[in-house]
Write a protein that holds these residues in place. Structure first.
Motif, PDB file in Angstrom:
ATOM      1  N   ILE A 177      12.082  -0.127   4.149  1.00 38.97           N
ATOM      2  CA  ILE A 177      12.159  -1.599   4.576  1.00 38.97           C
ATOM      3  C   ILE A 177      12.615  -1.918   5.839  1.00 38.97           C
ATOM      4  N   HIS A 178      13.488  -1.296   6.331  1.00 35.46           N
ATOM      5  CA  HIS A 178      13.877  -1.721   7.840  1.00 35.46           C
ATOM      6  C   HIS A 178      13.421  -1.010   9.037  1.00 35.46           C
ATOM      7  N   SER A 179      12.723   0.129   8.920  1.00 37.00           N
ATOM      8  CA  SER A 179      12.289   0.816   9.970  1.00 37.00           C
ATOM      9  C   SER A 179      10.658   0.694  10.034  1.00 37.00           C
ATOM     10  N   ILE A 180      10.136   0.474   8.722  1.00 41.87           N
ATOM     11  CA  ILE A 180       8.480   0.614   8.664  1.00 41.87           C
ATOM     12  C   ILE A 180       8.061  -0.926   8.425  1.00 41.87           C
ATOM     13  N   VAL A 181       8.491  -1.528   7.452  1.00 42.22           N
ATOM     14  CA  VAL A 181       7.829  -2.831   6.883  1.00 42.22           C
ATOM     15  C   VAL A 181       8.329  -3.883   7.518  1.00 42.22           C
ATOM     16  N   MET A 182       9.452  -4.020   7.912  1.00 37.31           N
ATOM     17  CA  MET A 182       9.893  -5.332   8.583  1.00 37.31           C
ATOM     18  C   MET A 182       9.529  -5.435  10.000  1.00 37.31           C
ATOM     19  N   PRO A 183       9.266  -4.330  10.803  1.00 40.67           N
ATOM     20  CA  PRO A 183       8.558  -4.273  11.960  1.00 40.67           C
ATOM     21  C   PRO A 183       7.091  -4.822  12.175  1.00 40.67           C
ATOM     22  N   LEU A 184       6.441  -4.493  10.940  1.00 36.74           N
ATOM     23  CA  LEU A 184       4.830  -4.711  10.935  1.00 36.74           C
ATOM     24  C   LEU A 184       4.783  -6.148  10.394  1.00 36.74           C
ATOM     25  N   ALA A 185       6.108  -6.482   9.724  1.00 39.51           N
ATOM     26  CA  ALA A 185       6.030  -8.059   9.332  1.00 39.51           C
ATOM     27  C   ALA A 185       6.632  -9.111  10.226  1.00 39.51           C
ATOM     28  N   ALA A 186       6.693  -8.650  11.527  1.00 37.06           N
ATOM     29  CA  ALA A 186       7.450  -9.628  12.411  1.00 37.06           C
ATOM     30  C   ALA A 186       6.889 -10.872  12.556  1.00 37.06           C
ATOM     31  N   PRO A 187       5.409 -11.050  12.722  1.00 37.62           N
ATOM     32  CA  PRO A 187       5.075 -12.417  12.640  1.00 37.62           C
ATOM     33  C   PRO A 187       5.112 -13.260  11.370  1.00 37.62           C
ATOM     34  N   ASP A 196       1.737  -8.109   1.346  1.00 39.79           N
ATOM     35  CA  ASP A 196       0.418  -7.837   0.425  1.00 39.79           C
ATOM     36  C   ASP A 196      -0.540  -6.922   1.496  1.00 39.79           C
ATOM     37  N   THR A 197      -0.605  -7.339   2.864  1.00 41.75           N
ATOM     38  CA  THR A 197      -1.382  -6.868   3.673  1.00 41.75           C
ATOM     39  C   THR A 197      -1.084  -5.361   4.120  1.00 41.75           C
ATOM     40  N   ILE A 198       0.225  -4.912   4.077  1.00 40.74           N
ATOM     41  CA  ILE A 198       0.511  -3.650   4.181  1.00 40.74           C
ATOM     42  C   ILE A 198       0.274  -2.549   3.428  1.00 40.74           C
ATOM     43  N   PRO A 199      -0.391  -1.530   3.694  1.00 37.95           N
ATOM     44  CA  PRO A 199      -0.974  -0.610   2.551  1.00 37.95           C
ATOM     45  C   PRO A 199       0.355   0.147   2.137  1.00 37.95           C
ATOM     46  N   ASP A 200      -0.111   0.280   0.641  1.00 43.12           N
ATOM     47  CA  ASP A 200       0.804   0.881  -0.011  1.00 43.12           C
ATOM     48  C   ASP A 200       1.146   2.576   0.369  1.00 43.12           C
ATOM     49  N   GLU A 201      -0.134   2.984   0.971  1.00 45.71           N
ATOM     50  CA  GLU A 201      -0.169   4.438   1.352  1.00 45.71           C
ATOM     51  C   GLU A 201       0.793   4.640   2.429  1.00 45.71           C
ATOM     52  N   LEU A 202       1.048   3.675   3.303  1.00 45.45           N
ATOM     53  CA  LEU A 202       2.040   3.867   4.401  1.00 45.45           C
ATOM     54  C   LEU A 202       3.279   4.007   3.857  1.00 45.45           C
ATOM     55  N   PHE A 256       8.656  -8.913  -4.669  1.00 43.79           N
ATOM     56  CA  PHE A 256       7.341  -9.379  -5.556  1.00 43.79           C
ATOM     57  C   PHE A 256       6.021  -8.693  -5.011  1.00 43.79           C
ATOM     58  N   SER A 257       5.955  -8.250  -4.010  1.00 43.16           N
ATOM     59  CA  SER A 257       4.853  -7.556  -3.288  1.00 43.16           C
ATOM     60  C   SER A 257       4.568  -6.150  -3.834  1.00 43.16           C
ATOM     61  N   LYS A 258       5.640  -5.442  -3.671  1.00 39.48           N
ATOM     62  CA  LYS A 258       5.515  -4.069  -3.748  1.00 39.48           C
ATOM     63  C   LYS A 258       6.000  -3.519  -4.912  1.00 39.48           C
ATOM     64  N   PHE A 259       7.002  -4.175  -5.697  1.00 38.62           N
ATOM     65  CA  PHE A 259       7.697  -3.622  -7.051  1.00 38.62           C
ATOM     66  C   PHE A 259       6.777  -4.045  -8.133  1.00 38.62           C
ATOM     67  N   ARG A 260       6.734  -3.495  -9.047  1.00 38.60           N
ATOM     68  CA  ARG A 260       6.071  -3.750 -10.534  1.00 38.60           C
ATOM     69  C   ARG A 260       6.919  -3.673 -11.662  1.00 38.60           C
ATOM     70  N   TYR A 261       7.328  -4.877 -12.334  1.00 37.07           N
ATOM     71  CA  TYR A 261       8.443  -4.989 -13.267  1.00 37.07           C
ATOM     72  C   TYR A 261       7.862  -6.082 -14.527  1.00 37.07           C
ATOM     73  N   ARG A 262       8.640  -6.038 -15.202  1.00 40.91           N
ATOM     74  CA  ARG A 262       8.195  -7.076 -16.506  1.00 40.91           C
ATOM     75  C   ARG A 262       8.788  -8.344 -16.115  1.00 40.91           C
TER      76      ARG A 262
END
Length: 302
Positions: A209-219, A188-194, A121-127
């Motif tokens: 997803i597993h190595s970058i996004v999920m560790p940042l989303a741990a809280p 949504d708070t994780i920059p798309d540039e990353l 929902f946060s990072k993909f754009r689709y109809r």
């Protein structure tokens, strides 16, 4: 020669200068605000902690004195017989095992599913993305008891009644909407540039997803898992209806054990309620830093 005195040249000795008066008013306002804040904390804290204290006081009161009049804030003859009764009741340990098993599985399953849904929902754009998001949120608007008969019929048709699977699926169904929106706000708070930088470096989507996004989303993951755990731990109506005596969790198990048709063992029931609340309280105290961070991460988008 006589000096001429004007009102501007004579200042009353008893009146302090204007800057000093302003500083005095500011200090008085700060003291008043501090006192008001402490009064509010004491009032609301007492309101929140009074039921907990009453649980403790009733659990230490002998059964013959529970309904004494006038009621007493402090037990006249405190006793630990209610807690000894809990230790000597093997059925309660079975209910405790069921609660831990169901709550942990519900938390893990909810976090896994809601993490992927929230990321999509946060990072993909689709109809239809926005409509689907609100459809997931709208499922929270229906009373959970309203779907109990339907779930009972479905589980009965597939032979899932009186199983852990029925409890886990029903608990997870009602925890997912809030968990998804909670994690969506965090992603949504994780920059798309990353994410774009990782993609340019050759990382696959699953690696990102597993190595970058999920560790940042741990809280946020911890907050969602704690919410799902508490939901499974505290549920009463689904655990009472969908599970038999050998699969029931603590809430219906305590009711069936200590509440009868003719009488209720109030000291034992209060002692059991206090004891089973400790794991959730300890979890909140230990994980409150992650919980607050996960709940407030999506409040302001950076």
């Amino acid at each position: 020669m006589t000096a001429v005195l004007t009102p501007e040249s004579v200042a009353p000795a008893s009146v302090p200068p204007a800057p000093q008066r302003r500083r005095g008013r500011k200090r008085a306002d700060r003291r008043a605000a501090t006192v008001s804040a402490w009064i509010a904390v004491v009032v609301f804290g007492g309101f929140a902690l009074l039921p907990v204290y009453w649980l403790l006081a009733t659990s230490l009161t002998p059964g013959s004195e529970v309904f004494s009049y006038p009621p007493k804030l402090f037990p006249a003859n405190p006793t630990f017989e209610a807690y000894a009764e809990l230790a000597n009741n093997p059925a309660l340990f079975g209910y405790l095992r069921n609660s831990i098993l169901v709550s942990v599985i519900t938390a893990v399953l909810s976090v896994i599913v809601s993490a992927y849904m929230g990321y999509a929902f946060s990072k993909f754009r689709y109809r239809g993305r926005r409509s689907l998001m609100y459809f997931v949120l709208a499922s929270q608007m229906f009373p959970q008891a309203l779907l109990l008969i339907t779930l009972y019929a479905v589980f009965a048709a597939y032979g899932l009644l009186n199983t852990y699977t029925a409890l886990v699926l029903s608990f997870t169904t009602f925890t997912l909407p809030l968990c998804v929106w909670m994690l969506k706000g965090f992603f949504d708070t994780i920059p798309d540039e990353l994410i774009e930088a990782a993609r340019v470096d050759g990382a696959s989507r699953m690696r990102i997803i597993h190595s970058i996004v999920m560790p940042l989303a741990a809280p946020g993951l911890v907050a969602a898992g704690l919410f799902a755990f508490v939901r499974g731990w505290n549920d009463f109506i689904f655990a009472l209806t969908l599970a038999g005596p050998d699969k029931q969790t603590l809430p219906p198990g305590l009711v069936n054990t200590f509440i009868g048709e003719a009488s209720t063992a109030w000291p034992e029931l209060m002692a059991a309620s206090l004891v089973v609340s400790l794991p959730v309280a300890i979890a909140f105290i230990a994980l409150q830093r992650f919980l607050v961070g996960g709940l407030t991460a999506g409040a302001v988008k950076g």
